[in-house]
Enzyme design. Structure first.
Site, mmCIF file in Angstrom:
data_model
loop_
_atom_site.group_PDB
_atom_site.id
_atom_site.type_symbol
_atom_site.label_atom_id
_atom_site.label_comp_id
_atom_site.label_asym_id
_atom_site.label_seq_id
_atom_site.Cartn_x
_atom_site.Cartn_y
_atom_site.Cartn_z
ATOM 1 N N ASP A 16 49.859 31.991 53.337
ATOM 2 C CA ASP A 16 50.023 31.346 52.031
ATOM 3 C C ASP A 16 49.606 29.893 52.191
ATOM 4 O O ASP A 16 49.499 29.384 53.322
ATOM 5 C CB ASP A 16 51.462 31.449 51.540
ATOM 6 C CG ASP A 16 51.564 31.346 50.022
ATOM 7 O OD1 ASP A 16 51.889 32.354 49.369
ATOM 8 O OD2 ASP A 16 51.306 30.251 49.485
ATOM 9 N N GLU A 54 47.423 36.389 39.686
ATOM 10 C CA GLU A 54 46.440 37.062 38.827
ATOM 11 C C GLU A 54 45.576 36.028 38.096
ATOM 12 O O GLU A 54 45.559 35.943 36.869
ATOM 13 C CB GLU A 54 47.158 37.974 37.825
ATOM 14 C CG GLU A 54 47.920 39.115 38.483
ATOM 15 C CD GLU A 54 46.996 40.179 39.053
ATOM 16 O OE1 GLU A 54 46.472 39.973 40.166
ATOM 17 O OE2 GLU A 54 46.806 41.202 38.402
ATOM 18 N N LYS A 97 41.235 34.360 42.957
ATOM 19 C CA LYS A 97 40.870 35.583 43.677
ATOM 20 C C LYS A 97 39.411 35.549 44.126
ATOM 21 O O LYS A 97 39.081 35.953 45.248
ATOM 22 C CB LYS A 97 41.127 36.804 42.791
ATOM 23 C CG LYS A 97 42.599 37.173 42.671
ATOM 24 C CD LYS A 97 42.769 38.545 42.059
ATOM 25 C CE LYS A 97 44.242 38.889 41.889
ATOM 26 N NZ LYS A 97 44.917 39.071 43.187
ATOM 27 N N SER A 149 47.358 43.770 39.609
ATOM 28 C CA SER A 149 47.913 44.598 38.549
ATOM 29 C C SER A 149 46.905 44.841 37.428
ATOM 30 O O SER A 149 47.043 45.804 36.687
ATOM 31 C CB SER A 149 49.171 43.949 37.969
ATOM 32 O OG SER A 149 48.898 42.649 37.502
ATOM 33 N N HIS A 191 47.962 48.870 44.446
ATOM 34 C CA HIS A 191 48.926 48.244 43.550
ATOM 35 C C HIS A 191 50.345 48.599 43.987
ATOM 36 O O HIS A 191 50.913 49.611 43.592
ATOM 37 C CB HIS A 191 48.662 48.702 42.112
ATOM 38 C CG HIS A 191 49.549 48.067 41.100
ATOM 39 N ND1 HIS A 191 49.781 48.628 39.862
ATOM 40 C CD2 HIS A 191 50.276 46.919 41.138
ATOM 41 C CE1 HIS A 191 50.614 47.852 39.191
ATOM 42 N NE2 HIS A 191 50.918 46.815 39.944
ATOM 43 N N ASN A 217 57.215 46.333 42.581
ATOM 44 C CA ASN A 217 58.460 45.682 42.967
ATOM 45 C C ASN A 217 59.676 46.564 42.656
ATOM 46 O O ASN A 217 59.717 47.164 41.578
ATOM 47 C CB ASN A 217 58.562 44.354 42.194
ATOM 48 C CG ASN A 217 59.612 43.424 42.743
ATOM 49 O OD1 ASN A 217 59.912 43.429 43.918
ATOM 50 N ND2 ASN A 217 60.163 42.605 41.870
ATOM 51 N N ASN A 277 49.901 49.589 34.761
ATOM 52 C CA ASN A 277 50.023 48.374 33.951
ATOM 53 C C ASN A 277 49.345 48.467 32.601
ATOM 54 O O ASN A 277 49.695 47.732 31.679
ATOM 55 C CB ASN A 277 49.508 47.166 34.731
ATOM 56 C CG ASN A 277 50.593 46.592 35.616
ATOM 57 O OD1 ASN A 277 51.700 47.133 35.679
ATOM 58 N ND2 ASN A 277 50.303 45.520 36.300
#
Length: 283
Positions: free
Chosen positions: A33, A92, A97, A119, A140, A143, A190
């Site tokens: 990260d 997202e 990305k 997603s 995908h 959670n 989604n």
């Protein structure tokens, strides 16, 4: 044979869940990260989750310290070069990305599978950022990752059978099963879920019913484990908004028009469980 090490890029809610699941099933993990504070918070969360699992009497295998020792953290993307498999979990945001995949294309050997844990962003669009698009697949994870036995796998236009087989191998090593679907914005989960959450938000905005009443109907009458708005709080209202905006942009269909209430909640910082205030208040 265990695929290891696995790089997990992004240490947010889903990323740390993926890292947790991998480490708990014997994989070495490189958790990356941009902020060390985010990484430290992720490790702390994983430790709490491991302790809670033991408290509930769930089998956890080796001790918590041994599981955590499998996770190496880094703020340098170049450190994922030695990974046998990469799972990307960045926000997202297409610009973010796109840059991540351009870097991964330079850093990772050609045989390394690049799995997009997205997603809504089309996998084929992501694959267009690398020179070997056949090695890109969508995975995908949902959670809470450690407790979900199924992962939605997405085949892009160029995704090879070898890449799909490698992804299935990784999931099997995590005690999970993959369901393979074809590429389309929002995929299956989604495309349906975000539309449902968006419509539930409209019901709140129009004062048709309170959040608890809406969710109780889904749970009591339709047999859902969680209501639509409880799910929104768990995912994060900001993530919900970005996802529904992406669906609206992709399909140019008014049925995906984001509910203004979602925008107001994001502007107010009411993002759900991660800020202790969303459709519900948490303590």
């Amino acid at each position: 044979m265990t695929i290891s090490p696995v790089a997990v890029i992004g240490a947010g809610t889903i990323g740390r869940g993926v890292a947790h699941s991998l480490a708990a099933t014997g994989h070495d993990v490189i958790l990356a990260d941009i902020g060390q504070d985010v990484l430290d918070e992720a490790l702390g969360h994983i430790r709490r989750e491991l302790r809670f699992a033991r408290f509930l009497g769930r089998p956890c295998g080796e001790d918590d310290d041994a599981t955590l020792a499998r996770i190496t953290t880094t703020t340098e993307l170049a450190d994922v070069a030695r990974a046998a498999f990469v799972v990307e979990n960045t926000t997202e945001d297409w610009e973010i990305k796109r840059e991540v995949y351009r870097r991964l294309d330079e850093i990772c050997p050609p045989a390394t599978v690049l799995a997009a844990n997205t997603s809504c962003v089309p996998v084929t669009r992501i694959a267009g950022q690398v020179r070997a698009p056949e090695r890109v697949i969508g995975m995908h994870f949902m959670n809470p990752v450690p407790h979900k036995p199924v992962v939605e796998m997405i085949r892009g236009v160029h995704t090879s059978e070898a890449t799909i087989a490698r992804a299935r191998e990784l999931l099997a090593g995590m005690d999970k099963t993959g369901i393979l679907v074809n590429d389309s914005p929002g995929f299956v989960a989604n495309r349906v879920l975000m539309l449902s959450i968006n419509e539930a938000a409209y019901l709140v905005q129009e004062r048709v019913a309170e959040p608890a009443e809406i969710d109780q109907i889904f749970k009591s009458c339709l047999g859902h484990k969680m209501g639509m708005l409880e799910t929104a709080d768990l995912i994060g209202i900001d993530t919900i908004l970005k996802s529904i905006e992406m669906l609206h942009d992709s399909f140019s269909d008014s049925k995906y028009r984001p509910c203004p209430l979602l925008r107001r909640m994001v502007d107010a910082g009411r993002l759900g469980k991660k800020t202790n205030h969303g459709f519900y208040t948490y303590h």
